[in-house]
Design an enzyme around this catalytic site. Structure first.
Site, PDB file in Angstrom:
ATOM      1  N   ILE A   1      47.291  45.116  15.921  1.00 43.23           N
ATOM      2  CA  ILE A   1      46.806  44.021  16.745  1.00 43.23           C
ATOM      3  C   ILE A   1      46.467  44.451  18.182  1.00 43.23           C
ATOM      4  O   ILE A   1      45.469  44.005  18.755  1.00 43.23           O
ATOM      5  CB  ILE A   1      47.820  42.839  16.741  1.00 43.23           C
ATOM      6  CG1 ILE A   1      47.237  41.594  17.409  1.00 43.23           C
ATOM      7  CG2 ILE A   1      49.132  43.238  17.395  1.00 43.23           C
ATOM      8  CD1 ILE A   1      46.221  40.889  16.583  1.00 43.23           C
TER       9      ILE A   1
ATOM     10  N   SER B   1      44.140  51.562  15.358  1.00 42.25           N
ATOM     11  CA  SER B   1      45.084  51.873  14.284  1.00 42.25           C
ATOM     12  C   SER B   1      45.000  50.874  13.143  1.00 42.25           C
ATOM     13  O   SER B   1      45.622  51.061  12.110  1.00 42.25           O
ATOM     14  CB  SER B   1      46.501  51.824  14.858  1.00 42.25           C
ATOM     15  OG  SER B   1      46.762  50.504  15.346  1.00 42.25           O
ATOM     16  N   GLY B   2      44.268  49.789  13.351  1.00 44.60           N
ATOM     17  CA  GLY B   2      44.324  48.695  12.397  1.00 44.60           C
ATOM     18  C   GLY B   2      45.392  47.682  12.779  1.00 44.60           C
ATOM     19  O   GLY B   2      45.612  46.706  12.067  1.00 44.60           O
TER      20      GLY B   2
ATOM     21  N   LYS C   1      51.189  36.426  61.608  1.00 38.18           N
ATOM     22  CA  LYS C   1      51.939  35.962  60.433  1.00 38.18           C
ATOM     23  C   LYS C   1      53.426  35.901  60.785  1.00 38.18           C
ATOM     24  O   LYS C   1      53.971  36.846  61.365  1.00 38.18           O
ATOM     25  CB  LYS C   1      51.692  36.917  59.265  1.00 38.18           C
ATOM     26  CG  LYS C   1      52.181  36.410  57.912  1.00 38.18           C
ATOM     27  CD  LYS C   1      51.680  37.349  56.798  1.00 38.18           C
ATOM     28  CE  LYS C   1      52.133  36.936  55.415  1.00 38.18           C
ATOM     29  NZ  LYS C   1      51.573  37.832  54.372  1.00 38.18           N
TER      30      LYS C   1
ATOM     31  N   GLU D   1      42.875  36.263  54.402  1.00 33.09           N
ATOM     32  CA  GLU D   1      43.790  37.198  55.078  1.00 33.09           C
ATOM     33  C   GLU D   1      43.320  38.632  54.842  1.00 33.09           C
ATOM     34  O   GLU D   1      42.878  38.976  53.754  1.00 33.09           O
ATOM     35  CB  GLU D   1      45.193  36.999  54.461  1.00 33.09           C
ATOM     36  CG  GLU D   1      46.310  37.845  55.052  1.00 33.09           C
ATOM     37  CD  GLU D   1      47.636  37.662  54.285  1.00 33.09           C
ATOM     38  OE1 GLU D   1      47.620  37.107  53.163  1.00 33.09           O
ATOM     39  OE2 GLU D   1      48.684  38.077  54.816  1.00 33.09           O
TER      40      GLU D   1
ATOM     41  N   CYS E   1      49.125  32.889  54.640  1.00 36.71           N
ATOM     42  CA  CYS E   1      49.734  33.077  53.318  1.00 36.71           C
ATOM     43  C   CYS E   1      51.191  32.616  53.211  1.00 36.71           C
ATOM     44  O   CYS E   1      51.455  31.422  53.105  1.00 36.71           O
ATOM     45  CB  CYS E   1      49.590  34.546  52.918  1.00 36.71           C
ATOM     46  SG  CYS E   1      49.577  34.800  51.130  1.00 36.71           S
TER      47      CYS E   1
END
EC number: 6.3.5.1
Lengths: 632, 632
Positions: free
Chosen positions: A327, A324-325, A124, A42, A176
């Site tokens: 996660i 920053s240390g 469509k 599309e 779609c």
């Protein structure tokens, strides 16, 4: 037997010239491979998520002109592709020129007109107007056309007939959303299959990746093929497209189903190549396994592709990441290094007096593990200078001539630190390096604005802002185990308590950290934004009072009792975060960087919001009063 | 003779409880005044621009519950109001619960059902899906309902019948866009008037202010009344509503037209009071003059009201404004001081070594004229410290152990200054003061991103970002002449060349300033964003080659020749700004503050855009080559 090429090319939205070149190459390759039909996605020429570019007449003409050139290539191959179609004599309901989201099929240099269509293209029929989609803003649907012509969709929807190699084919061509009709009062596929004997269904799509969506698509599309006993070819593009604030990856994952609903061909996700299948409408094929799409590897794949393509599109080769240390920044670092290489990633640790040796050490260890560029740029001097400068600045009332001085609270100091890191150091150093700096916010922080505007809330891209904190941890483990196959993200970073380290109150060595209790709040916040019918405090409090909250929001059992010993505590927590989510956090999201979407509801253009302040329903207030033993 | 109260109350979007209280008060007043009918605006209970709050089931129920309470007030007065309507048994096309944008009419405690409607309320028929509107995302139209029921709008649209004081009335009730049907293939008003003898047309609206729009509305609505020989009552709300990035004022300006199309009552803009008229459907009234809505006084009124209400809504009482001695910050200062008072506005001048004595003097003069809080906070020390810190930071390649040092270019230094002012000083000091700081960007700068992200592009609100530079000057003169009636904005600020003063290249005393040539670029940029069919370089270059550019974009004659001596120069300028407008400036707008909308196309949710990079059509490239004497 027909040889069909389905070409899930990497569409460049807003660049018809580039898409035209890619299509030309794909067509030439398909011709060389003796394909009978080539199918593109599309809106393959214009792209799909273009914002109001659809209002540029010159852009429309340009797309049509490239479309003409594609049609001219259809000697000896039937070319099916999506493009804009314009009826210059008619208007859309906004008064602008009539535009259709159209599927063109060309053969031997000529367009094939659907039997009952007033136009030489398929239109469509069903328009998505949810999430990131805005079809009704730009296009005119087959439904609206039927209304205008005082007829029905049933009378307009018809297959395209083409004779290839002496075979008379009836192609049921849809776009779609036409294949996702469960919530509409009719189904384009049902209408086509009821009224005509089709040789195949072709669904060309521009369908963004969403975690888990492909599994649902397989169920829905497989059923359509089987119910109607007709093969179905689904062709989606790859690439990234955006609405400004929200960036979507398109994974392709184009799939062919045989008449029994079995998958008989499937393109790998994010692979922009031609794929071929020899299709016989009535044949029973050996089914391929159904690809799985709902684990962290899919998220990793979407993020990797999305980041890489976005960097390419904005011509950014180098990236700076403040680490920053913690996660989030560690996961961002491992991701980016894997994508653009350690030479192009500079990690910067920016300690203040509040940063522990622990996190400084973990930052250094992360940088060493990745072997990338690394710098330590302390912020304390400028932070102290700033506080001192503010406190000694004369603020003069020019009416009374009184002179005042500001006092700087601990909270204001926290934000001064955050902005110093991002707006002074990261923005400045990334500009000097000739790149950008990342925003490492996760979705939980983004939900409640646990971040500083022009501080850690800033950056050129928030690649992790559609991942809940637990997904960030999953990704960390996945990066170590499956991507790097070694511990690039130190275990210490995975184990340490999340903390902003902006004051003595957030001392990680003393086990003090964020006020967000992720194992519970991740799921509470998710219910606010990702639930099908959005959840509010009224629902939460109802479930709490019925003791069904944990199963409703999907968090671990027992957490509510663990965190809150009374209804009063529970309510105070709920209102604290709801006030932020619907208050200050919206103000922050308005100015946040673009977000890479993964979930079924990402912030930005997908989850639309107004800055209206927190609201509690009457029913909520009554229930709250009841729980607290008060009168509402 | 009926006494009708039209109540353009100040709607608080997202706060049904507050709107309910205001309605109750209005109803009681109307009853005390012996009104027969009271008419409230569209969506008066929920508000209109709510983002995806429409997906909260609890919010829907809350709105319906307050609606019930309003209906219960309808003893001895007919109450007409807009609210959401929900059919819990049916679905919208997004699969969520069926929602209608509805008009309710209640009398003697009961709802009045339109003669042929399946529901006891009138349903909005035509849906705007342009500019800031998203009706199709949330609501189900009468057109869609007709399709679903396999009937026609003609068969569903019908008046509400009510007997008041022994008079049998036929009320033709419509909602907002239903009265703007020029671009649709049918007109709800025509259908109603063709099929029924109406006593009056009632259009309840939630129609945001747009510069010049009321003039058009008077023409359109007056014609509707006259053509159908029926009085028309238009009731709009006042207030501000937003889609996050874009904030709209609603000016009310509710108007009553007699059957001859004459205005016979008109509420003042932005006045949230009950208004009354004694209406006799067949009477000829003495017309009132048509209010004019297209000069700088209207813009001033919208800005003043919008800023004041926004500050109130976000509970912000104090504002900090960085003043440079330039026009934008001066206009912002005069506006804010007029709105919240000189005690609550702190002006801060933040000179570097590049700031001239001229602009420092003008800043001081402005602050003294306004008599507000004033401080001077120099930035040079931190800027120098930062540059030095960056240049002396070891950037270590942790693979090779090579140590690198950054060099800081003049351009990077410019942005360091801009960010130091906003992210360090204004953000920090405004937080310490307990307020926010303003973004003073105008629309020309915003168009091409002539600003620094996290620098002068930041702030809690960009109140002037929908005004072109020439409108900012108009506003400056208006503030001096009409608002303050003295020269609060020094003439020197109006006369000085606009300049960022971030380098020696921008020395105002040497007459050096911005690269934007406002008398031309204001109009060029306006054509990109505000034209009905958006203008692109292809159009511009075509008009340039035909010598019709100035009349097409509306700038002063002769400017093109004055600024550009060759086609090459002209094209270089055009491409420079187009590249920025569709490139870096979008990235900046994504992270820009909310904008107060004035024009017919404001940045944000009104003008939607994707970060796709600059594009030039094939026709543009051919024309360019021709003009430059090259081959494309």
């Amino acid at each position: 037997m027909l040889k069909i090429c389905f070409s899930q090319i990497e569409v460049e939205p807003g660049h018809p010239d580039l898409n035209f070149s890619k299509m030309l190459q794909a067509i030439n390759e398909a011709k060389a491979n003796n394909a009978d039909i080539i199918i593109f996605p599309e809106m393959v020429i214009p792209g799909y998520l273009l914002g109001d570019t659809w209002e540029q007449t010159s852009y429309l003409k340009d797309c049509l002109s490239y479309g003409e050139d594609i049609i001219a290539q259809s000697n000896d191959i039937c070319i099916i592709f999506g493009n804009i179609a314009v009826d210059w004599q008619k208007k859309n309901t906004d008064g602008r020129v009539r535009k259709y989201n159209a599927l063109y099929a060309a053969y031997q240099g000529k367009l094939i007109q659907p039997e009952k269509s007033p136009y030489p293209f398929a239109i469509k029929t069903l328009f998505p107007n949810y999430r990131e989609f805005d079809d009704s803003r730009y296009f005119y649907s087959l439904q609206s056309l039927a209304d205008e012509l005082d007829t029905s969709v049933d009378d307009l929807l018809s297959p395209m007939k083409v004779n290839i190699k002496g075979q008379e084919l009836n192609l049921g061509c849809i776009l779609c959303e036409d294949g996702w009709s469960d919530d509409y009062n009719f189904s384009p596929i049902d209408i086509l299959c009821k009224n005509y004997k089709l040789d195949m269904l072709i669904n060309i799509s521009a369908s963004p990746y969403t975690f888990g969506k492909n599994n649902k698509r397989h169920r829905v599309f497989s059923k359509q093929a089987k119910d109607n006993q007709v093969p179905l070819i689904y062709v989606n593009n790859i690439g990234i497209q955006n609405n400004g604030k929200t960036i979507y990856t398109f994974d392709g994952s184009s799939t062919v189903y045989d008449k029994n609903g079995n998958i008989i061909a499937c393109c790998p996700a994010y692979s922009g190549k031609n794929n071929y299948i020899n299709l016989n409408s009535n044949e029973d094929y050996t089914p391929l396994p159904i690809p799985q799409n709902d684990d962290i590897s899919n998220i990793y794949q979407a993020l990797s592709y999305g980041i890489k393509k976005f960097l390419k599109d904005i011509h950014m080769k180098k990236v700076v990441i403040g680490i920053s240390g913690g996660i989030d920044s560690a996961v961002a670092s491992a991701l980016y290094v894997n994508i653009i290489g350690k030479d192009n990633v500079t990690l910067i640790n920016m300690p203040s007096k509040f940063n522990s040796e622990t996190t400084k050490g973990l930052s250094s260890q992360l940088a060493h593990n990745l072997g990338c560029q690394y710098a330590i740029v302390p912020i304390q001097e400028v932070v102290d200078f700033t506080v001192n400068q503010f406190e000694h600045t004369d603020v003069v009332d020019l009416t009374t001539q009184n002179v005042n001085h500001l006092t700087i609270s601990s909270f204001v100091k926290e934000n001064i630190q955050a902005r110093d890191r991002s707006a002074r150091i990261l923005a400045g150093m990334s500009a000097a390096i000739g790149g950008g700096f990342t925003c490492n916010a996760n979705k939980a922080e983004t939900t409640v604005g646990y971040s500083t505007l022009y501080g850690d809330q800033s950056g050129f891209l928030a690649a992790l802002a559609d991942l809940w904190k637990h997904q960030v941890y999953d990704l960390a483990r996945y990066l170590n185990k499956e991507v790097y196959k070694r511990e690039v993200i130190p275990q210490g970073i995975i184990d340490i308590i999340p903390s902003a380290e902006l004051s003595a109150e957030q001392d990680v060595d003393a086990g003090k950290g964020d006020p967000i209790k992720y194992p519970y709040h991740d799921y509470l916040f998710r219910s606010f934004v990702e639930s099908w019918q959005k959840v509010t405090p009224e629902d939460i409090l109802t479930w709490y009072s019925e003791n069904t909250l944990e199963e409703h929001i999907g968090c671990e059992k027992g957490l509510v009792a663990k965190y809150f010993s009374t209804a009063k505590e529970f309510i105070a927590d709920l209102e604290r975060w709801w006030n932020l989510f619907t208050g200050m956090a919206i103000a922050k999201r308005i100015q946040a960087p673009p977000i890479l979407a993964i979930s079924r509801r990402a912030y930005g253009f997908d989850h639309r919001e107004s800055q209206n302040g927190a609201y509690y329903t009457r029913a909520y207030k009554q229930l709250k009063a009841k729980l607290l033993g008060e009168t509402a």
